[in-house]
Motif scaffolding. Structure first.
Motif, PDB file in Angstrom:
ATOM      1  N   CYS A  12       6.849 -11.729  -2.269  1.00 31.99           N
ATOM      2  CA  CYS A  12       5.967 -11.058  -1.301  1.00 31.99           C
ATOM      3  C   CYS A  12       4.605 -10.846  -1.966  1.00 31.99           C
ATOM      4  N   CYS A  96       2.702  -1.576  -5.659  1.00 30.51           N
ATOM      5  CA  CYS A  96       2.372  -2.275  -4.404  1.00 30.51           C
ATOM      6  C   CYS A  96       1.596  -1.326  -3.491  1.00 30.51           C
ATOM      7  N   THR A 162      10.704   1.229   1.023  1.00 25.39           N
ATOM      8  CA  THR A 162      10.153   0.038   1.705  1.00 25.39           C
ATOM      9  C   THR A 162      11.142  -1.121   1.837  1.00 25.39           C
ATOM     10  N   CYS A 190       8.730  -2.425   4.665  1.00 24.50           N
ATOM     11  CA  CYS A 190       7.516  -3.254   4.624  1.00 24.50           C
ATOM     12  C   CYS A 190       7.688  -4.566   5.386  1.00 24.50           C
ATOM     13  N   TYR A 191       6.556  -5.236   5.612  1.00 19.89           N
ATOM     14  CA  TYR A 191       6.560  -6.490   6.379  1.00 19.89           C
ATOM     15  C   TYR A 191       7.476  -7.530   5.720  1.00 19.89           C
TER      16      TYR A 191
HETATM   17  S1  SF4 Z   1       6.811  -2.895  -0.706  1.00 22.85           S
HETATM   18 FE1  SF4 Z   1       7.310  -4.862   0.245  1.00 22.85          FE
HETATM   19  S2  SF4 Z   1       5.440  -6.080  -0.101  1.00 22.85           S
HETATM   20 FE2  SF4 Z   1       5.385  -4.372  -1.559  1.00 22.85          FE
HETATM   21  S3  SF4 Z   1       6.368  -5.126  -3.441  1.00 22.85           S
HETATM   22 FE3  SF4 Z   1       7.947  -4.098  -2.244  1.00 22.85          FE
HETATM   23  S4  SF4 Z   1       8.915  -5.758  -1.067  1.00 22.85           S
HETATM   24 FE4  SF4 Z   1       6.919  -6.526  -1.775  1.00 22.85          FE
END
Ligand code: SF4
Length: 319
Positions: A12, A96, A162, A190-191
């Motif tokens: 990601c 992130c 997330t 998260c996306y």
């Molecule tokens: S929050 Fe989602 S986009 Fe961010 S590092 Fe984790 S899995 Fe990846």
């Protein structure tokens, strides 16, 4: 035998950014650069960055005074930044931005006097970072849980880790809403997690076996495996071809393959090569166009001129 390959899968934007930060840090400062916690939950990625000159430690107080340390993508509690200041460390924060957003939500709701509930997994690095931001109750939907008796008038805000299962999180949130019908619920999954789980559902619907490529300690890889099993399809989480058990493939004509957000594509390719299918078909909604740029403060640090850890490490904005 045919392989059906989930799309999207693998790295990601947050993981890409974190690995870039470690590589740039080694270029800028030279080896060793310390990394607090595995930069991402994948032993092969960790081994790759360590071969370039990174040293992974679990606690900030293991980092020698005056050294450079990268904080992993999962996010860190304020106490880690405090220890870094005391040890005169240069901190490169690879949290992130989507995790930082959850931290900022927690601090905002706390300032507003709301009670905060975090749906997340006990002991996961992201949860350790988020629960450190302010006072909150943790609901781990895999276990028995209860909330304190806050009374009816209290305002409640619900945040989530997330990388959780969309299905299991929705069930936990529904239970919380029964206790606090007016609770504000943030969808922090998260996306990347959302898209990979949607593609895994599609994959499970058209295959007889699903292989998730990634590490056992990766939350989002485990959720992908759970998604397939919930659809009634046998699924296994393996790090690469060395963990592939040929007996799983007996009598199977359609194998689904996917990978979590911490898995590099070369690990997926290695498993496909080991299976040597007749055809490879792509399944799912397609490519993602998400990228995160290195924050300006960090660019300054990696580029021209070091900013020491006494500077604000974790900007309080909704990036
Ligand atoms: S929050 Fe989602 S986009 Fe961010 S590092 Fe984790 S899995 Fe990846």
């Amino acid at each position: 035998m045919d392989v059906y390959l989930a799309n999207p899968r693998g790295f990601c934007a947050g993981v890409d950014l974190a690995v870039d930060i470690v590589e740039l840090a080694i270029q800028r400062y030279g080896a060793p650069v310390y990394v607090k916690h595995q930069i991402v939950h994948n032993p092969k990625v960790v081994a790759d960055v360590e071969s370039m000159g990174a040293i992974t430690v679990e606690n900030v107080d293991e980092v020698p005074e005056g050294s450079v340390v990268v904080f992993s993508a999962h996010g860190s509690p304020p106490s880690d930044y405090q220890i870094a200041r005391e040890r005169d460390l240069t901190v490169l924060d690879a949290t992130c931005p989507l995790v930082t957003r959850v931290h900022n939500e927690a601090k905002k709701y706390s300032r507003e006097g709301k009670k905060i509930v975090l749906v997340g997994h006990v002991g996961h690095q992201e949860v350790i970072g988020t629960t450190g931001q302010t006072e909150m109750e943790l609901v781990d939907e895999r276990r028995e849980w209860s909330l304190p008796d806050w009374g009816e008038d209290v305002e409640v805000a619900v945040l989530t880790q997330t990388t959780l299962s969309i299905r299991d999180t929705a069930a936990a949130v529904e239970k919380i809403k029964k206790l606090h019908p007016n609770a504000i619920v943030r969808n922090d999954i998260c996306y990347a997690t959302t898209n990979r789980q949607a593609a895994a559902i599609e994959l499970a619907e058209m295959t007889e076996l699903v292989l998730v490529i990634g590490a056992q300690n990766s939350s989002n890889c485990n959720q992908l495996k759970a998604v397939a099993i919930n659809k009634g399809v046998p699924a296994h989480l393996i790090i690469g071809p060395e963990e592939l058990d040929r007996s799983w493939l007996k009598g199977i004509t359609k194998v689904g393959i996917t990978s979590g957000a911490s898995t590099p594509e070369k690990q997926v390719r290695a498993v496909i090569e080991a299976i040597a299918p007749e055809n490879v078909y792509r399944v799912g909604a397609g490519e993602e166009n998400m990228t995160f740029t290195i924050p300006r403060g960090l660019r300054d640090l990696i580029g021209d001129g070091a900013r020491r850890s006494k500077d604000e490490p974790n900007p309080d904005d909704d990036s």
